[in-house]
Design an enzyme around this catalytic site. Structure first.
Site, mmCIF file in Angstrom:
data_model
loop_
_atom_site.group_PDB
_atom_site.id
_atom_site.type_symbol
_atom_site.label_atom_id
_atom_site.label_comp_id
_atom_site.label_asym_id
_atom_site.label_seq_id
_atom_site.Cartn_x
_atom_site.Cartn_y
_atom_site.Cartn_z
ATOM 1 N N LYS A 1 6.024 58.408 0.238
ATOM 2 C CA LYS A 1 5.996 57.167 -0.545
ATOM 3 C C LYS A 1 7.149 56.324 0.008
ATOM 4 O O LYS A 1 8.304 56.544 -0.315
ATOM 5 C CB LYS A 1 6.207 57.476 -2.032
ATOM 6 C CG LYS A 1 5.665 56.437 -3.000
ATOM 7 C CD LYS A 1 6.181 55.024 -2.801
ATOM 8 C CE LYS A 1 7.566 54.820 -3.375
ATOM 9 N NZ LYS A 1 8.106 53.461 -3.071
ATOM 10 N N GLY B 1 8.314 52.309 -6.796
ATOM 11 C CA GLY B 1 9.050 53.545 -7.061
ATOM 12 C C GLY B 1 8.802 54.074 -8.453
ATOM 13 O O GLY B 1 8.579 55.278 -8.644
ATOM 14 N N GLY C 1 6.260 56.459 -6.879
ATOM 15 C CA GLY C 1 7.381 57.366 -6.583
ATOM 16 C C GLY C 1 7.547 58.402 -7.678
ATOM 17 O O GLY C 1 7.649 59.607 -7.424
ATOM 18 N N GLU D 1 19.497 62.561 -0.495
ATOM 19 C CA GLU D 1 20.424 61.883 0.409
ATOM 20 C C GLU D 1 20.775 60.572 -0.267
ATOM 21 O O GLU D 1 19.952 59.658 -0.303
ATOM 22 C CB GLU D 1 19.758 61.610 1.766
ATOM 23 C CG GLU D 1 19.420 62.840 2.569
ATOM 24 C CD GLU D 1 20.650 63.567 3.084
ATOM 25 O OE1 GLU D 1 21.721 62.940 3.192
ATOM 26 O OE2 GLU D 1 20.539 64.763 3.366
ATOM 27 N N CYS E 1 23.919 54.095 4.788
ATOM 28 C CA CYS E 1 24.572 54.897 3.742
ATOM 29 C C CYS E 1 25.870 55.516 4.249
ATOM 30 O O CYS E 1 26.780 55.772 3.475
ATOM 31 C CB CYS E 1 23.630 55.959 3.216
ATOM 32 S SG CYS E 1 22.759 56.833 4.502
HETATM 33 P P1 NAD Z 1 16.155 52.909 -4.655
HETATM 34 O O1 NAD Z 1 16.860 54.185 -4.835
HETATM 35 O O2 NAD Z 1 15.675 52.184 -5.874
HETATM 36 O O3 NAD Z 1 14.850 53.115 -3.736
HETATM 37 C C1 NAD Z 1 14.677 54.172 -2.823
HETATM 38 C C2 NAD Z 1 13.254 54.729 -2.928
HETATM 39 O O4 NAD Z 1 13.066 55.294 -4.223
HETATM 40 C C3 NAD Z 1 12.146 53.679 -2.775
HETATM 41 O O5 NAD Z 1 11.049 54.241 -2.100
HETATM 42 C C4 NAD Z 1 11.767 53.382 -4.212
HETATM 43 O O6 NAD Z 1 10.461 52.898 -4.344
HETATM 44 C C5 NAD Z 1 11.915 54.755 -4.844
HETATM 45 N N1 NAD Z 1 12.117 54.745 -6.302
HETATM 46 C C6 NAD Z 1 12.745 53.801 -7.055
HETATM 47 N N2 NAD Z 1 12.728 54.163 -8.355
HETATM 48 C C7 NAD Z 1 12.094 55.363 -8.420
HETATM 49 C C8 NAD Z 1 11.774 56.250 -9.495
HETATM 50 N N3 NAD Z 1 12.112 55.982 -10.760
HETATM 51 N N4 NAD Z 1 11.125 57.403 -9.212
HETATM 52 C C9 NAD Z 1 10.783 57.698 -7.936
HETATM 53 N N5 NAD Z 1 11.049 56.894 -6.886
HETATM 54 C C10 NAD Z 1 11.700 55.739 -7.130
HETATM 55 O O7 NAD Z 1 17.059 51.964 -3.795
HETATM 56 P P2 NAD Z 1 17.070 50.358 -3.728
HETATM 57 O O8 NAD Z 1 16.928 49.734 -5.102
HETATM 58 O O9 NAD Z 1 16.075 49.941 -2.739
HETATM 59 O O10 NAD Z 1 18.549 50.087 -3.229
HETATM 60 C C11 NAD Z 1 19.604 50.043 -4.182
HETATM 61 C C12 NAD Z 1 20.865 50.655 -3.642
HETATM 62 O O11 NAD Z 1 20.617 51.996 -3.218
HETATM 63 C C13 NAD Z 1 21.423 50.006 -2.401
HETATM 64 O O12 NAD Z 1 22.164 48.876 -2.670
HETATM 65 C C14 NAD Z 1 22.245 51.116 -1.839
HETATM 66 O O13 NAD Z 1 23.494 51.175 -2.465
HETATM 67 C C15 NAD Z 1 21.469 52.352 -2.158
HETATM 68 N N6 NAD Z 1 20.654 52.809 -1.017
HETATM 69 C C16 NAD Z 1 21.051 53.892 -0.334
HETATM 70 C C17 NAD Z 1 20.326 54.328 0.749
HETATM 71 C C18 NAD Z 1 20.709 55.533 1.541
HETATM 72 O O14 NAD Z 1 20.292 55.669 2.685
HETATM 73 N N7 NAD Z 1 21.466 56.455 0.989
HETATM 74 C C19 NAD Z 1 19.184 53.631 1.158
HETATM 75 C C20 NAD Z 1 18.784 52.525 0.424
HETATM 76 C C21 NAD Z 1 19.518 52.132 -0.662
#
Ligand code: NAD
Length: 472
Positions: free
Chosen positions: A170, A203, A207, A245, A279
């Protein structure tokens, strides 16, 4: 841009169960470039069923044959590098050269590394009168972010396939077109139907359905700590394996005697890379008080060289952020830094000159940052570096280890031995010594709240295996 209007399930593009779609926007000009279906529970269920049905056959395939399929996948990614890089630049905004070299180049290398590991890994070991079998965990649910859209997918798919697992991916809402191209490559590589499946969607809908699905044995998530906590709780309640991660607030510790101009230049380049959306970015620069002002001046000069510009132009060194929400979030952190008394040396919250549209943020350097400030504690995910002052090595260590995170770090000193001695005391999963290069075979993952588990190399493969002991 070309987009599939279905899901890649059981080796074919199938119509989505619902009618909703997700628009994909180019962050450089804010124009819509395509749309993909917003998957619902029924799509996730079909994908998990397909993965489960394909599991016995794939798990029983000889590891060398799994390696051959992975090598074929790598070859397809190589053949389509330019096309994939253009799509990544269009939906994420990373500069085109970076998209080719890193956004596609690294996943190619990672997929190749697992092609070799599948063939060479010891899936059986002898312990006294036992033979220990390392067997695939089963069906994997992979939830990935947008910052390295292909890398985050191959980081999970390649070791899962090498281990004999099947998988449902996903991808992030912002970068689904890259994920669709990846699925096309999977099909072209002759990977059997159902081994890799793709469900695009929100998500909170697709997700969450994937994380909760009883047919998923391991959930592997990369993204924010907030969502990581939820996924960990879901997996814990269902007693399934989980790999997380999450974010970071990594320190770059410059000890007296280090090559200061080089250490500062490498640090600034690291933070502006991918517009700060990494990250493991070294977002805190720690400098001894005697060299502090010199480092601040060097960092400001270095940062000003990264002029934001259209990522499709090969000369651009800094593209926009992925979307308006992230841009506003980063601007909010910059404003918070000023409010809390940090010294803004260059950059700032205003839109960069000459960029009236697009989600651009100027490279920003803060000095006089103290450890308790928000910008020294929270992940900003933008091109912002905070420079902190330390008195002595113990002080530097306290500051470096003084956040909830522990993903990465870097140490610079007059020699490797001094830097290594300091690195041993850091609470971080990866530390670069005097500018050491990223290694795709080294385990990647966090201490503390930066996550659970490791990706890449043999350690990454082990995450997808479970053990069975036979006694003789
Ligand atoms: P996020 O954690 O919301 O999204 C990451 C993934 O999780 C996406 O595929 C999203 O659709 C999915 N997701 C979101 N809510 C979910 C849920 N309730 N259940 C299952 N899956 C779900 O990240 P974001 O909002 O895109 O970014 C926000 C912050 O996250 C960024 O500002 C950054 O600080 C951090 N981030 C970290 C990494 C990393 O590589 N560690 C990558 C992206 C973002």
């Amino acid at each position: 841009m070309k987009a599939h209007d279905g899901m890649y399930i059981d080796g074919a593009w199938r119509p989505a169960a619902g009618r909703e779609t997700i628009a994909v926007v180019n962050p450089a000009d804010e124009q819509e470039i395509g749309a993909v279906p917003a998957g619902v529970e029924a799509d996730v269920d079909a994908a998990v069923r397909a993965a489960r049905a394909a599991l016995p056959g794939w798990a029983a395939t000889a590891p060398a044959e799994r390696g051959e399929r992975l090598a074929a996948l790598r070859d397809r990614l190589v053949a389509r590098t330019d096309e994939i890089a253009e799509v990544i630049t269009a939906e994420l905004g990373s500069t085109l050269g970076f998209s080719k070299r890193v956004q596609v180049g690294v996943p190619v290398a990672v997929t190749g590394s697992y092609a070799e590991l599948a063939a060479s890994y010891a899936f059986e070991e002898k312990v006294g009168n036992s033979t220990v079998l390392l067997e695939p965990v089963g069906v994997v649910g992979a939830i990935t972010p947008w910052n390295y859209p292909l890398h985050q997918i191959t980081n999970k798919v390649a070791p899962a396939l090498a281990a004999g697992c099947t998988i449902v991916v996903k991808p992030a809402e912002d970068t689904p077109l890259t994920a669709q191209l990846f699925a096309e490559c999977v099909a072209e590589a002759g990977i059997p139907a159902g081994v890799v499946n793709l469900v695009t969607g929100l998500g909170t809908v697709a997700g969450q359905a994937l994380a909760e699905h009883p047919g998923v044995d391991l959930v592997s998530f990369t993204g924010s700590t907030a969502v990581g906590r939820k996924i960990g709780a879901i997996a814990g309640a269902a007693v399934k394996r989980v790999a997380l991660e999450l974010g970071g607030k990594s320190a770059n510790v410059i000890l007296p005697g280090a090559d200061l101009p080089k250490a500062v230049a490498v640090n600034v380049a690291d933070v502006v890379r991918n517009s700060g959306q990494s990250c493991n970015a070294l977002t805190r620069m720690l400098v001894h008080r005697d060299q502090y002002e010199e480092a601040v001046a060097l960092a400001a000069e270095e940062a000003r060289a990264y002029v934001p510009g259209d990522p499709r132009d090969e000369r651009s060194r800094l593209g926009p952020l992925v979307n308006a929400k992230q841009r506003d979030r980063v601007r909010g952190y910059i404003e918070k830094g000023v409010e809390e008394g940090a010294r803004l040396v260059t950059g700032g919250a205003d839109a960069p000159e000459g960029q009236p549209s697009g989600y651009y943020v100027s490279p920003t350097v803060f000095a006089d940052v103290t450890p308790e400030m928000t910008i020294a504690q929270e992940e900003i995910f933008g091109p912002v570096v905070s420079i902190l002052k330390y008195e002595d090595e113990d002080d530097a260590l306290r500051i470096a280890n003084g956040t909830d995170y522990g993903l990465a770090g870097a140490v610079w000193a007059a020699d490797d031995a001094t830097a290594t001695a300091f690195a041993r005391r850091l609470d971080a999963g990866q530390v670069d010594i005097n500018g050491g290069r990223f290694n795709i075979l080294a385990p990647f993952g966090g201490y503390k709240r930066s996550g659970v588990g490791r990706e890449l190399g043999a350690h990454g493969l082990a995450e997808y295996l479970q053990t069975k002991s036979l006694q003789f």
